[in-house]
Design a protein around this motif. Structure first.
Motif, PDB file in Angstrom:
ATOM      1  N   GLY A 268       0.792  -1.223   0.000  1.00  0.00           N
ATOM      2  CA  GLY A 268       0.000   0.000   0.000  1.00  0.00           C
ATOM      3  C   GLY A 268       0.824   1.273   0.000  1.00  0.00           C
ATOM      4  O   GLY A 268       0.518   2.208  -0.759  1.00  0.00           O
ATOM      5  N   PRO A 269       1.873   1.384   0.825  1.00  0.00           N
ATOM      6  CA  PRO A 269       2.679   2.611   0.828  1.00  0.00           C
ATOM      7  C   PRO A 269       3.284   2.929  -0.534  1.00  0.00           C
ATOM      8  O   PRO A 269       3.318   4.094  -0.945  1.00  0.00           O
ATOM      9  CB  PRO A 269       3.763   2.300   1.869  1.00  0.00           C
ATOM     10  N   LEU A 270       3.775   1.915  -1.252  1.00  0.00           N
ATOM     11  CA  LEU A 270       4.351   2.172  -2.568  1.00  0.00           C
ATOM     12  C   LEU A 270       3.286   2.708  -3.524  1.00  0.00           C
ATOM     13  O   LEU A 270       3.523   3.673  -4.254  1.00  0.00           O
ATOM     14  CB  LEU A 270       4.980   0.898  -3.126  1.00  0.00           C
ATOM     15  N   LEU A 271       2.106   2.089  -3.523  1.00  0.00           N
ATOM     16  CA  LEU A 271       1.031   2.534  -4.409  1.00  0.00           C
ATOM     17  C   LEU A 271       0.609   3.963  -4.076  1.00  0.00           C
ATOM     18  O   LEU A 271       0.422   4.796  -4.967  1.00  0.00           O
ATOM     19  CB  LEU A 271      -0.170   1.596  -4.303  1.00  0.00           C
ATOM     20  N   HIS A 272       0.473   4.254  -2.789  1.00  0.00           N
ATOM     21  CA  HIS A 272       0.043   5.589  -2.375  1.00  0.00           C
ATOM     22  C   HIS A 272       1.070   6.643  -2.792  1.00  0.00           C
ATOM     23  O   HIS A 272       0.716   7.713  -3.315  1.00  0.00           O
ATOM     24  CB  HIS A 272      -0.174   5.626  -0.857  1.00  0.00           C
ATOM     25  N   ASP A 273       2.340   6.354  -2.610  1.00  0.00           N
ATOM     26  CA  ASP A 273       3.391   7.289  -2.991  1.00  0.00           C
ATOM     27  C   ASP A 273       3.419   7.491  -4.497  1.00  0.00           C
ATOM     28  O   ASP A 273       3.575   8.622  -4.984  1.00  0.00           O
ATOM     29  CB  ASP A 273       4.748   6.764  -2.503  1.00  0.00           C
ATOM     30  N   TYR A 274       3.258   6.418  -5.244  1.00  0.00           N
ATOM     31  CA  TYR A 274       3.275   6.487  -6.708  1.00  0.00           C
ATOM     32  C   TYR A 274       2.119   7.340  -7.213  1.00  0.00           C
ATOM     33  O   TYR A 274       2.298   8.238  -8.048  1.00  0.00           O
ATOM     34  CB  TYR A 274       3.184   5.077  -7.293  1.00  0.00           C
ATOM     35  N   PHE A 275       0.912   7.093  -6.690  1.00  0.00           N
ATOM     36  CA  PHE A 275      -0.262   7.835  -7.140  1.00  0.00           C
ATOM     37  C   PHE A 275      -0.190   9.300  -6.710  1.00  0.00           C
ATOM     38  O   PHE A 275      -0.683  10.185  -7.419  1.00  0.00           O
ATOM     39  CB  PHE A 275      -1.537   7.187  -6.608  1.00  0.00           C
ATOM     40  N   THR A 276       0.414   9.570  -5.581  1.00  0.00           N
ATOM     41  CA  THR A 276       0.581  10.951  -5.122  1.00  0.00           C
ATOM     42  C   THR A 276       1.490  11.724  -6.064  1.00  0.00           C
ATOM     43  O   THR A 276       1.205  12.873  -6.441  1.00  0.00           O
ATOM     44  CB  THR A 276       1.159  10.981  -3.694  1.00  0.00           C
ATOM     45  N   ARG A 277       2.591  11.097  -6.466  1.00  0.00           N
ATOM     46  CA  ARG A 277       3.525  11.756  -7.379  1.00  0.00           C
ATOM     47  C   ARG A 277       2.909  11.985  -8.752  1.00  0.00           C
ATOM     48  O   ARG A 277       3.090  13.043  -9.364  1.00  0.00           O
ATOM     49  CB  ARG A 277       4.811  10.925  -7.509  1.00  0.00           C
ATOM     50  N   THR A 278       2.181  11.021  -9.252  1.00  0.00           N
ATOM     51  CA  THR A 278       1.583  11.174 -10.581  1.00  0.00           C
ATOM     52  C   THR A 278       0.416  12.153 -10.565  1.00  0.00           C
ATOM     53  O   THR A 278       0.169  12.835 -11.562  1.00  0.00           O
ATOM     54  CB  THR A 278       1.128   9.815 -11.132  1.00  0.00           C
ATOM     55  N   ARG A 279      -0.298  12.255  -9.442  1.00  0.00           N
ATOM     56  CA  ARG A 279      -1.384  13.227  -9.349  1.00  0.00           C
ATOM     57  C   ARG A 279      -0.847  14.647  -9.454  1.00  0.00           C
ATOM     58  O   ARG A 279      -1.497  15.537 -10.006  1.00  0.00           O
ATOM     59  CB  ARG A 279      -2.145  13.050  -8.035  1.00  0.00           C
ATOM     60  N   ALA A 280       0.349  14.861  -8.956  1.00  0.00           N
ATOM     61  CA  ALA A 280       0.954  16.190  -9.019  1.00  0.00           C
ATOM     62  C   ALA A 280       1.182  16.626 -10.458  1.00  0.00           C
ATOM     63  O   ALA A 280       1.096  17.819 -10.779  1.00  0.00           O
ATOM     64  CB  ALA A 280       2.277  16.192  -8.251  1.00  0.00           C
ATOM     65  N   ILE A 281       1.454  15.668 -11.356  1.00  0.00           N
ATOM     66  CA  ILE A 281       1.644  15.999 -12.769  1.00  0.00           C
ATOM     67  C   ILE A 281       0.337  16.515 -13.352  1.00  0.00           C
ATOM     68  O   ILE A 281       0.313  17.491 -14.098  1.00  0.00           O
ATOM     69  CB  ILE A 281       2.158  14.770 -13.540  1.00  0.00           C
ATOM     70  N   ARG A 282      -0.773  15.864 -12.987  1.00  0.00           N
ATOM     71  CA  ARG A 282      -2.086  16.315 -13.459  1.00  0.00           C
ATOM     72  C   ARG A 282      -2.360  17.750 -13.002  1.00  0.00           C
ATOM     73  O   ARG A 282      -2.839  18.586 -13.774  1.00  0.00           O
ATOM     74  CB  ARG A 282      -3.173  15.371 -12.939  1.00  0.00           C
ATOM     75  N   ARG A 283      -2.042  18.042 -11.756  1.00  0.00           N
ATOM     76  CA  ARG A 283      -2.259  19.394 -11.244  1.00  0.00           C
ATOM     77  C   ARG A 283      -1.408  20.409 -11.999  1.00  0.00           C
ATOM     78  O   ARG A 283      -1.846  21.528 -12.275  1.00  0.00           O
ATOM     79  CB  ARG A 283      -1.925  19.434  -9.752  1.00  0.00           C
ATOM     80  N   SER A 284      -0.193  20.012 -12.365  1.00  0.00           N
ATOM     81  CA  SER A 284       0.681  20.913 -13.114  1.00  0.00           C
ATOM     82  C   SER A 284       0.113  21.222 -14.492  1.00  0.00           C
ATOM     83  O   SER A 284       0.220  22.346 -14.991  1.00  0.00           O
ATOM     84  CB  SER A 284       2.079  20.301 -13.255  1.00  0.00           C
ATOM     85  N   ILE A 285      -0.513  20.232 -15.128  1.00  0.00           N
ATOM     86  CA  ILE A 285      -1.128  20.427 -16.444  1.00  0.00           C
ATOM     87  C   ILE A 285      -2.266  21.429 -16.348  1.00  0.00           C
ATOM     88  O   ILE A 285      -2.418  22.320 -17.188  1.00  0.00           O
ATOM     89  CB  ILE A 285      -1.618  19.086 -17.016  1.00  0.00           C
ATOM     90  N   VAL A 286      -3.093  21.304 -15.303  1.00  0.00           N
ATOM     91  CA  VAL A 286      -4.201  22.232 -15.100  1.00  0.00           C
ATOM     92  C   VAL A 286      -3.673  23.640 -14.828  1.00  0.00           C
ATOM     93  O   VAL A 286      -4.170  24.634 -15.378  1.00  0.00           O
ATOM     94  CB  VAL A 286      -5.115  21.758 -13.953  1.00  0.00           C
TER      95      VAL A 286
END
Length: 305
Positions: A268-286
């Motif tokens: 779970g920690p690896l998945l949560h960290d991975y999704f957190t980092r990739t979500r930041a890319i989406r925010r940068s696009i917006v």
């Protein structure tokens, strides 16, 4: 502000029709000629009216033009360039709108006569629709257009940049090899994944066609939107940018394998960290205003495309 006297649009689909609308709306050219190899497309373009004249031959369309835009599939570029070359005006600029650049340079460049400027280009804009009726004048507004500056004439490059900026685009220049790697990451491989996911859904017989359609308001809807793009164009893209796509696809497979292992081992920690980092890319696009944070990705506002 007029930038060119006569622009010739070759291949009258979404991009060319949008360029025609945008050029005429902003007064960027005195005359916009168009040509398509398909007679029915030419008739449709005449009906829509984004060109001042739709020509029945390629030679007529490019004759006297100071800008020629090749908006045809990458696989057709060489044949079109060879046919139009004898009819190009001295000092004219030829550009294109294809999403692969090294292959286009190899296909078009050898056919162009001395005194003609070739500046490959790529507007990063589009919808899932195609054809002369699909275009609209604001398609390029606040979208990027990439121009290839490898050994091109600076004055001709600036003139073409001014045209794209006049149509509302942001313009960057880069070399062809770098362009193809960037596009493999941000466009080509995502499209391949989307096509693949739709293909997977088709082959999962435990899920009926009606269920796929009924519940497609979830993520699958967005895969189908991407995968509905023109199949001829994407066939040519993957065949002509195969090295970069295969490289990025290999990297994607490695990432996917790591996530598979995390799910299998319940990390779970690896998945949560991975999704957190990739979500930041989406925010940068917006934040860069390349998309909207609206729940429907802004599809209900602006142009109905």
């Amino acid at each position: 502000m007029m930038v060119y006297e006569r622009v010739a649009l070759i291949g009258l689909g979404l991009i060319a029709s949008s360029m025609g609308h945008a050029i005429r709306a902003a007064g960027l050219a005195q005359e916009v000629r168009g040509f398509d190899i398909d007679a029915s497309v030419r008739e449709e373009a005449r009906d829509v009216g984004f060109c001042t004249e739709v020509c029945d031959t390629l030679a007529e369309a490019v004759s006297g033009a100071d800008l020629v835009v090749l908006a045809v599939p990458v696989g057709a570029m060489a044949a079109v360039a060879a046919e139009m070359a004898p009819h190009l005006a001295a000092g004219a600029t030829v550009t294109d709108t294809g999403s692969v650049k090294q292959a286009v340079i190899a296909a078009v460049g050898p056919h162009l006569p001395e005194g003609v400027h070739f500046i490959p280009g790529h507007p990063l804009a589009g919808t899932e629709y195609s054809g002369p009726r699909s275009g609209f004048a604001t398609l390029f507004r606040n979208r990027w257009c990439l121009l290839i500056d490898d050994g091109v004439d600076p004055a001709a490059l600036q003139r073409l940049r001014t045209l794209w900026e006049g149509m509302g685009a942001n313009v960057d220049a880069m070399d062809a090899a770098h362009h193809d790697v960037v596009m493999a990451v941000v466009s080509h491989t995502p499209h391949l994944i989307a096509y693949t996911m739709v293909g997977v859904a088709e082959h999962v017989r435990r899920v009926s066609d009606s269920e796929i359609i009924k519940y497609s308001a979830s993520g699958f809807r967005d895969f189908t939107r991407i995968a509905s793009s023109d199949p001829t164009m994407w066939r040519d893209v993957f065949l002509t940018n195969k090295d970069a796509v295969l490289d990025i696809l290999g990297r994607f497979s490695e990432e996917l394998f790591a996530l598979q292992r995390a799910i299998r081992t319940e990390d779970g920690p690896l998945l949560h960290d991975y999704f957190t980092r990739t979500r930041a890319i989406r925010r940068s696009i917006v934040e860069a205003k390349q998309d909207t944070a609206a729940p429907d990705f802004g599809r209900s506002g602006g142009e109905a495309r």
